[in-house]
Design a protein around this motif. Sequence first.
Motif, PDB file in Angstrom:
ATOM      1  N   GLY A 131       7.344   3.736  -8.010  1.00 57.10           N
ATOM      2  CA  GLY A 131       6.620   3.350  -6.414  1.00 57.10           C
ATOM      3  C   GLY A 131       7.697   2.493  -5.375  1.00 57.10           C
ATOM      4  O   GLY A 131       7.378   0.963  -6.154  1.00 57.10           O
ATOM      5  N   ILE A 132       8.287   2.613  -4.773  1.00 58.14           N
ATOM      6  CA  ILE A 132       8.926   1.372  -3.538  1.00 58.14           C
ATOM      7  C   ILE A 132       8.704   0.960  -3.107  1.00 58.14           C
ATOM      8  O   ILE A 132       7.908   2.420  -1.681  1.00 58.14           O
ATOM      9  CB  ILE A 132      10.071   1.622  -3.848  1.00 58.14           C
ATOM     10  CG1 ILE A 132      10.485   0.111  -2.795  1.00 58.14           C
ATOM     11  CG2 ILE A 132      10.980   2.797  -3.346  1.00 58.14           C
ATOM     12  CD1 ILE A 132      12.177   0.247  -2.766  1.00 58.14           C
ATOM     13  N   ARG A 190       0.798  -0.542  -0.240  1.00 55.37           N
ATOM     14  CA  ARG A 190       0.144  -0.291   0.130  1.00 55.37           C
ATOM     15  C   ARG A 190       1.338   1.328  -0.506  1.00 55.37           C
ATOM     16  O   ARG A 190       0.210   2.338  -0.389  1.00 55.37           O
ATOM     17  CB  ARG A 190      -1.098   0.053   0.992  1.00 55.37           C
ATOM     18  CG  ARG A 190      -2.018  -0.907   1.335  1.00 55.37           C
ATOM     19  CD  ARG A 190      -3.119  -1.076   2.410  1.00 55.37           C
ATOM     20  NE  ARG A 190      -3.523  -2.067   2.689  1.00 55.37           N
ATOM     21  CZ  ARG A 190      -5.224  -2.103   1.948  1.00 55.37           C
ATOM     22  NH1 ARG A 190      -5.374  -0.931   1.561  1.00 55.37           N
ATOM     23  NH2 ARG A 190      -5.608  -2.986   1.951  1.00 55.37           N
ATOM     24  N   LYS A 191       2.043   1.647   0.381  1.00 55.01           N
ATOM     25  CA  LYS A 191       2.530   2.276   0.637  1.00 55.01           C
ATOM     26  C   LYS A 191       3.269   2.925  -1.017  1.00 55.01           C
ATOM     27  O   LYS A 191       3.129   3.646  -1.081  1.00 55.01           O
ATOM     28  CB  LYS A 191       4.180   2.217   1.404  1.00 55.01           C
ATOM     29  CG  LYS A 191       3.528   2.585   3.533  1.00 55.01           C
ATOM     30  CD  LYS A 191       5.294   2.115   3.624  1.00 55.01           C
ATOM     31  CE  LYS A 191       4.697   1.937   5.061  1.00 55.01           C
ATOM     32  NZ  LYS A 191       6.161   2.068   5.826  1.00 55.01           N
ATOM     33  N   ALA A 192       3.201   2.107  -1.864  1.00 54.11           N
ATOM     34  CA  ALA A 192       4.166   2.083  -2.536  1.00 54.11           C
ATOM     35  C   ALA A 192       3.098   2.290  -4.001  1.00 54.11           C
ATOM     36  O   ALA A 192       3.712   3.136  -4.659  1.00 54.11           O
ATOM     37  CB  ALA A 192       4.805   0.407  -3.357  1.00 54.11           C
ATOM     38  N   ARG A 193       1.521   1.917  -3.291  1.00 57.37           N
ATOM     39  CA  ARG A 193       0.361   2.035  -4.203  1.00 57.37           C
ATOM     40  C   ARG A 193       0.733   3.565  -3.925  1.00 57.37           C
ATOM     41  O   ARG A 193       0.247   3.991  -5.078  1.00 57.37           O
ATOM     42  CB  ARG A 193      -1.265   1.413  -4.087  1.00 57.37           C
ATOM     43  CG  ARG A 193      -2.090   1.348  -4.995  1.00 57.37           C
ATOM     44  CD  ARG A 193      -2.477   0.249  -4.538  1.00 57.37           C
ATOM     45  NE  ARG A 193      -3.563   0.352  -4.784  1.00 57.37           N
ATOM     46  CZ  ARG A 193      -4.533   0.730  -6.293  1.00 57.37           C
ATOM     47  NH1 ARG A 193      -3.404   0.206  -7.404  1.00 57.37           N
ATOM     48  NH2 ARG A 193      -5.671   0.638  -6.867  1.00 57.37           N
ATOM     49  N   THR A 194       0.726   3.915  -2.797  1.00 63.91           N
ATOM     50  CA  THR A 194      -0.124   5.084  -2.335  1.00 63.91           C
ATOM     51  C   THR A 194       0.995   6.583  -3.222  1.00 63.91           C
ATOM     52  O   THR A 194       0.712   7.272  -3.630  1.00 63.91           O
ATOM     53  CB  THR A 194       0.406   5.753  -0.682  1.00 63.91           C
ATOM     54  OG1 THR A 194      -0.357   5.288  -0.233  1.00 63.91           O
ATOM     55  CG2 THR A 194       0.258   6.820  -0.665  1.00 63.91           C
ATOM     56  N   ALA A 195       2.526   6.227  -3.474  1.00 61.93           N
ATOM     57  CA  ALA A 195       3.228   6.892  -3.420  1.00 61.93           C
ATOM     58  C   ALA A 195       3.321   6.930  -5.414  1.00 61.93           C
ATOM     59  O   ALA A 195       3.147   7.953  -5.682  1.00 61.93           O
ATOM     60  CB  ALA A 195       4.871   6.165  -3.622  1.00 61.93           C
ATOM     61  N   VAL A 196       2.992   5.801  -5.918  1.00 64.77           N
ATOM     62  CA  VAL A 196       2.791   5.785  -7.187  1.00 64.77           C
ATOM     63  C   VAL A 196       1.141   6.359  -7.338  1.00 64.77           C
ATOM     64  O   VAL A 196       0.895   7.396  -8.800  1.00 64.77           O
ATOM     65  CB  VAL A 196       2.166   4.353  -7.964  1.00 64.77           C
ATOM     66  CG1 VAL A 196       2.249   4.102  -9.476  1.00 64.77           C
ATOM     67  CG2 VAL A 196       4.151   3.864  -8.228  1.00 64.77           C
ATOM     68  N   LEU A 197      -0.038   6.473  -7.487  1.00 70.00           N
ATOM     69  CA  LEU A 197      -0.635   7.071  -7.217  1.00 70.00           C
ATOM     70  C   LEU A 197      -1.432   8.065  -7.704  1.00 70.00           C
ATOM     71  O   LEU A 197      -1.836   8.802  -8.388  1.00 70.00           O
ATOM     72  CB  LEU A 197      -2.265   6.291  -6.628  1.00 70.00           C
ATOM     73  CG  LEU A 197      -2.304   4.903  -7.050  1.00 70.00           C
ATOM     74  CD1 LEU A 197      -4.026   4.291  -6.088  1.00 70.00           C
ATOM     75  CD2 LEU A 197      -2.739   4.279  -8.540  1.00 70.00           C
TER      76      LEU A 197
END
Lengths: 132, 132, 132, 132
Positions: free
Chosen positions: C108-109, C54-61
Amino acid sequence: MKLSQATTMLDAAHDEARRRGVRVCISILDAQAWPMAFIRMDGAPLGVIDVANRKARTAVLFQMDSADFARIGHPAGEAYMLEHTNGGLTSFGGGVVLRAADGGMLGGIGVSGASTQDDIDIARIAAATLVA
Amino acid sequence: MKLSQATTMLDAAHDEARRRGVRVCISILDAQAWPMAFIRMDGAPLGVIDVANRKARTAVLFQMDSADFARIGHPAGEAYMLEHTNGGLTSFGGGVVLRAADGGMLGGIGVSGASTQDDIDIARIAAATLVA
Amino acid sequence: MKLSQATTMLDAAHDEARRRGVRVCISILDAQAWPMAFIRMDGAPLGVIDVANRKARTAVLFQMDSADFARIGHPAGEAYMLEHTNGGLTSFGGGVVLRAADGGMLGGIGVSGASTQDDIDIARIAAATLVA
Amino acid sequence: MKLSQATTMLDAAHDEARRRGVRVCISILDAQAWPMAFIRMDGAPLGVIDVANRKARTAVLFQMDSADFARIGHPAGEAYMLEHTNGGLTSFGGGVVLRAADGGMLGGIGVSGASTQDDIDIARIAAATLVA
């Protein structure tokens, strides 16, 4: 199962996929179906990410390769629609149970993106590194 | 249905499963399909937790054993794909309607982890304790 | 972004986590938020698998590090509850936007399992390999 | 953890709840967050079934009691909104980590239906049977 064993399997599967000229996703779960390691090869279709995960999950949750699972979940099988349990399973080949040399279950590997037979072969070659 | 009746059923199912040398999950729901009691026997595959719950849910929601439900939800049946309603039901045996001595529905029991016939037998033996 | 770049980042994050004596999950997504590579270090709590993703997803979105996202999603921020969109995002640090040398977004990572500051540091060290 | 240990905990929690005159649900999960045993006492509100499960799940996934988890997921805590990961966790008391005498994690227990303090006390009394 340790992460080092999982990454050894990823590498073996990746190498074999390149040798065959196919592009797959490879998902490795522990014996309780929790994710350990995953890679998506460049050019693999996006839809096979989920398929690889579900194949591995199917193998772990029912302690059988997904190709065998397909037979019991088939309309003529003993447990028709079994693949709709557990959030959705996969009833075709490419999910393989991971076992130690003594036969104990260590987890599952799912490979998806090539032909079903290639997916199965790649998964088995990777799984064999656990007992090499 | 009272919890004491549910735990009596759990014990009867557990005893019968041990007698047959099988490892199952047993799920008991009330007449409104809410969970009352559950156990997973040591060594049962993880995938059958959800299957036991869905078998019991199928029995309650349609007031019929899941083996009967399988006939109407089958590709050749009257209501093909009915098992995809209600969040996903189970169209093979092992879910049994629980009834009082007067025939009134009390809930459902789901057993999963052995052969379908063993699952059905164990569920029926447990259900029989309600009218003993 | 290529798989080889993602695995280089995984290795860098893994090495840094070992150096700090922490056990984390590391998730790498492409610029369209699809999974590319993932590892869970031995001993990491199971709950941080999802958090890393979810952290990576948040960064990308939202094209911002999850620590910055936390400020706008906070009760006192501009977009309170924004983290409840998109299937659930993560409003604390450890998700980092991946950028090429020219500033273009590559993905994102997400790192999770250590203190928030360790998670952030490890993610940044991994991200830096893209422009090394 | 064996089923026999889980049912001993259920009995202890059930007895303690009756002694206090409260009606609770009790959920026991293994160390990988898979259900082992569950009961709902007669008269417990239906909504606490899910709460008991989530409390136990929270304890297992983050290897901490849910009352401690509440502090880090709070708006002023280090990981605000952490309870929205993993399908939804519970950030108040009543989920307790289950440990063996040697400190190894065996799973989690969740109790819900009474006051938070009663829920916590009942869970702890049940957990203590593992090291008695």
